[in-house]
Motif scaffolding. Sequence first.
Motif, PDB file in Angstrom:
ATOM      1  N   ASP A 144      48.891  39.183  51.195  1.00 56.59           N
ATOM      2  CA  ASP A 144      49.956  40.389  50.973  1.00 56.59           C
ATOM      3  C   ASP A 144      48.921  41.345  49.742  1.00 56.59           C
ATOM      4  OD1 ASP A 144      50.530  42.676  49.911  1.00 56.59           O
ATOM      5  OD2 ASP A 144      52.724  41.692  50.274  1.00 56.59           O
ATOM      6  N   GLU A 145      47.612  41.892  50.129  1.00 60.23           N
ATOM      7  CA  GLU A 145      46.413  42.710  49.457  1.00 60.23           C
ATOM      8  C   GLU A 145      47.256  43.462  48.736  1.00 60.23           C
ATOM      9  OE1 GLU A 145      43.229  43.228  50.835  1.00 60.23           O
ATOM     10  OE2 GLU A 145      43.576  42.443  52.911  1.00 60.23           O
ATOM     11  N   ALA A 146      48.308  43.622  48.558  1.00 60.36           N
ATOM     12  CA  ALA A 146      49.429  44.965  47.877  1.00 60.36           C
ATOM     13  C   ALA A 146      49.133  43.824  46.586  1.00 60.36           C
ATOM     14  CB  ALA A 146      50.195  45.586  48.583  1.00 60.36           C
ATOM     15  N   SER A 147      50.200  42.619  47.117  1.00 58.95           N
ATOM     16  CA  SER A 147      51.413  41.935  45.879  1.00 58.95           C
ATOM     17  C   SER A 147      50.065  41.865  45.470  1.00 58.95           C
ATOM     18  CB  SER A 147      51.831  40.380  46.905  1.00 58.95           C
ATOM     19  OG  SER A 147      52.856  41.145  47.356  1.00 58.95           O
ATOM     20  N   LEU A 148      48.861  40.712  45.965  1.00 64.63           N
ATOM     21  CA  LEU A 148      47.359  40.560  44.849  1.00 64.63           C
ATOM     22  C   LEU A 148      47.616  41.072  44.335  1.00 64.63           C
ATOM     23  CD1 LEU A 148      45.971  38.247  48.296  1.00 64.63           C
ATOM     24  CD2 LEU A 148      47.181  37.188  46.098  1.00 64.63           C
ATOM     25  N   SER A 149      47.096  42.319  44.342  1.00 67.48           N
ATOM     26  CA  SER A 149      46.497  43.148  43.024  1.00 67.48           C
ATOM     27  C   SER A 149      47.008  43.469  41.977  1.00 67.48           C
ATOM     28  CB  SER A 149      46.098  44.724  44.103  1.00 67.48           C
ATOM     29  OG  SER A 149      45.229  44.546  45.479  1.00 67.48           O
ATOM     30  N   ALA A 150      48.894  43.441  42.181  1.00 67.50           N
ATOM     31  CA  ALA A 150      49.180  43.753  41.387  1.00 67.50           C
ATOM     32  C   ALA A 150      49.387  42.492  40.193  1.00 67.50           C
ATOM     33  CB  ALA A 150      50.838  43.716  42.113  1.00 67.50           C
ATOM     34  N   GLU A 151      48.967  41.602  41.559  1.00 65.54           N
ATOM     35  CA  GLU A 151      49.997  40.613  40.605  1.00 65.54           C
ATOM     36  C   GLU A 151      48.042  40.007  39.137  1.00 65.54           C
ATOM     37  OE1 GLU A 151      49.687  35.019  41.500  1.00 65.54           O
ATOM     38  OE2 GLU A 151      49.823  36.988  43.036  1.00 65.54           O
ATOM     39  N   PHE A 152      47.194  40.275  40.303  1.00 69.32           N
ATOM     40  CA  PHE A 152      45.834  39.913  38.897  1.00 69.32           C
ATOM     41  C   PHE A 152      45.273  41.395  38.094  1.00 69.32           C
ATOM     42  CE2 PHE A 152      46.673  36.173  41.990  1.00 69.32           C
ATOM     43  CZ  PHE A 152      46.141  35.361  41.095  1.00 69.32           C
ATOM     44  N   GLY A 153      46.043  42.356  38.940  1.00 70.04           N
ATOM     45  CA  GLY A 153      45.804  43.887  37.838  1.00 70.04           C
ATOM     46  C   GLY A 153      43.915  43.602  38.712  1.00 70.04           C
ATOM     47  N   LEU A 154      44.593  43.905  40.224  1.00 67.13           N
ATOM     48  CA  LEU A 154      42.512  44.365  40.791  1.00 67.13           C
ATOM     49  C   LEU A 154      43.299  45.652  41.862  1.00 67.13           C
ATOM     50  CD1 LEU A 154      41.403  40.654  41.720  1.00 67.13           C
ATOM     51  CD2 LEU A 154      41.135  41.690  40.017  1.00 67.13           C
ATOM     52  N   SER A 155      42.155  46.127  41.975  1.00 69.60           N
ATOM     53  CA  SER A 155      41.836  47.290  42.721  1.00 69.60           C
ATOM     54  C   SER A 155      42.074  47.105  43.902  1.00 69.60           C
ATOM     55  CB  SER A 155      41.595  48.773  42.316  1.00 69.60           C
ATOM     56  OG  SER A 155      39.600  48.410  42.102  1.00 69.60           O
ATOM     57  N   THR A 179      38.836  47.502  46.063  1.00 66.30           N
ATOM     58  CA  THR A 179      37.482  46.874  46.266  1.00 66.30           C
ATOM     59  C   THR A 179      36.883  45.631  45.785  1.00 66.30           C
ATOM     60  OG1 THR A 179      36.905  49.894  46.259  1.00 66.30           O
ATOM     61  CG2 THR A 179      35.088  47.498  45.653  1.00 66.30           C
ATOM     62  N   PRO A 180      37.701  45.065  43.768  1.00 64.62           N
ATOM     63  CA  PRO A 180      37.364  44.156  43.488  1.00 64.62           C
ATOM     64  C   PRO A 180      38.011  43.113  44.237  1.00 64.62           C
ATOM     65  CG  PRO A 180      38.683  45.200  41.774  1.00 64.62           C
ATOM     66  CD  PRO A 180      38.162  46.467  43.217  1.00 64.62           C
ATOM     67  N   LEU A 181      39.214  42.700  44.700  1.00 65.64           N
ATOM     68  CA  LEU A 181      39.913  42.013  45.833  1.00 65.64           C
ATOM     69  C   LEU A 181      39.474  41.954  47.099  1.00 65.64           C
ATOM     70  CD1 LEU A 181      42.620  40.033  46.249  1.00 65.64           C
ATOM     71  CD2 LEU A 181      43.983  42.212  47.260  1.00 65.64           C
ATOM     72  N   ARG A 182      39.206  43.186  47.396  1.00 70.18           N
ATOM     73  CA  ARG A 182      38.325  42.831  48.959  1.00 70.18           C
ATOM     74  C   ARG A 182      37.030  41.611  48.559  1.00 70.18           C
ATOM     75  NH1 ARG A 182      40.965  42.852  53.419  1.00 70.18           N
ATOM     76  NH2 ARG A 182      38.941  43.015  54.530  1.00 70.18           N
ATOM     77  N   GLU A 183      36.064  41.988  46.943  1.00 65.78           N
ATOM     78  CA  GLU A 183      35.211  41.353  47.103  1.00 65.78           C
ATOM     79  C   GLU A 183      35.420  39.495  46.952  1.00 65.78           C
ATOM     80  OE1 GLU A 183      33.999  43.048  43.894  1.00 65.78           O
ATOM     81  OE2 GLU A 183      32.416  44.575  44.264  1.00 65.78           O
ATOM     82  N   VAL A 184      36.665  39.180  46.501  1.00 65.51           N
ATOM     83  CA  VAL A 184      37.480  37.632  46.394  1.00 65.51           C
ATOM     84  C   VAL A 184      37.455  37.829  47.483  1.00 65.51           C
ATOM     85  CG1 VAL A 184      38.965  36.614  45.845  1.00 65.51           C
ATOM     86  CG2 VAL A 184      37.841  38.554  43.798  1.00 65.51           C
ATOM     87  N   LEU A 185      37.927  38.077  48.277  1.00 63.70           N
ATOM     88  CA  LEU A 185      38.077  37.761  49.823  1.00 63.70           C
ATOM     89  C   LEU A 185      37.301  37.958  51.384  1.00 63.70           C
ATOM     90  CD1 LEU A 185      41.504  39.778  50.408  1.00 63.70           C
ATOM     91  CD2 LEU A 185      41.470  37.878  49.603  1.00 63.70           C
ATOM     92  N   ARG A 186      36.259  38.389  50.581  1.00 65.30           N
ATOM     93  CA  ARG A 186      34.652  38.147  51.476  1.00 65.30           C
ATOM     94  C   ARG A 186      33.903  36.799  50.697  1.00 65.30           C
ATOM     95  NH1 ARG A 186      34.494  44.106  50.805  1.00 65.30           N
ATOM     96  NH2 ARG A 186      32.930  43.861  49.070  1.00 65.30           N
TER      97      ARG A 186
END
Length: 236
Positions: free
Chosen positions: A32-43, A45-52
Amino acid sequence: MPDSTPSPKDSCYQALKTAILTLELQPGADLDEASLSAEFGLSRTPLREVLRRLAGEGYVDLRQNRGARVSEMSHTTLRDFFLAAPMIYGAILRLAAENATPAQIEELKTTQARFRKVLQQGSARDRALVNNRFHEITGEMAGNVYLLPSFQRLLIDHARISMTFYRPRDAAMARSVDEAADQHDQIIAAIEAGDSDAAAMLAIDHWNLSRHRIELFVMPGGLDLPLGAPPRAATA
């Protein structure tokens, strides 16, 4: 002194990696990218960098228009795991004995001391993670740009499977875990001595020690192909 606090991206990466290795995130689970963004304070773009990054290392699959999911452990991938594991472990330890630096050997010894400690008082999660780090270091020692990606992918599934191996259900399993720790010591000695033949042989012994237990819990019905390494005479 520089700030050693991990960045939100690094925290997210490490948390997801750990959760995948320890089955807190099950194989095939959607992220769940929305939940991960909220949990780690990531927008985004940086979340997608982590996932890549995680996808490049084999922890997750990125699907077009469907988001990310944890790498699966299917019948097909497990067949490949059983076929490839002894060959890859043998090649890695052979190269580790040839290429290890003194600093890497010291790190391996430190990790082995941690492994002994968690065997006495740690959880299955702790044991699987420290064992995974032990083998990650041997891959770093090998330093082969072609072999390392395959080894890293192998370690992901081995760690997930090991969540069962490091939660012994009987005395025989407990003895196997203790023997695995003893083999770690032998692996360190072979690498420190630069004995690549001994290191490769130990890789086979180490794989065969856990192979039977893995079969029982992962493939109780068995596979329709030979498992494990070929006889030693064929590998000489």
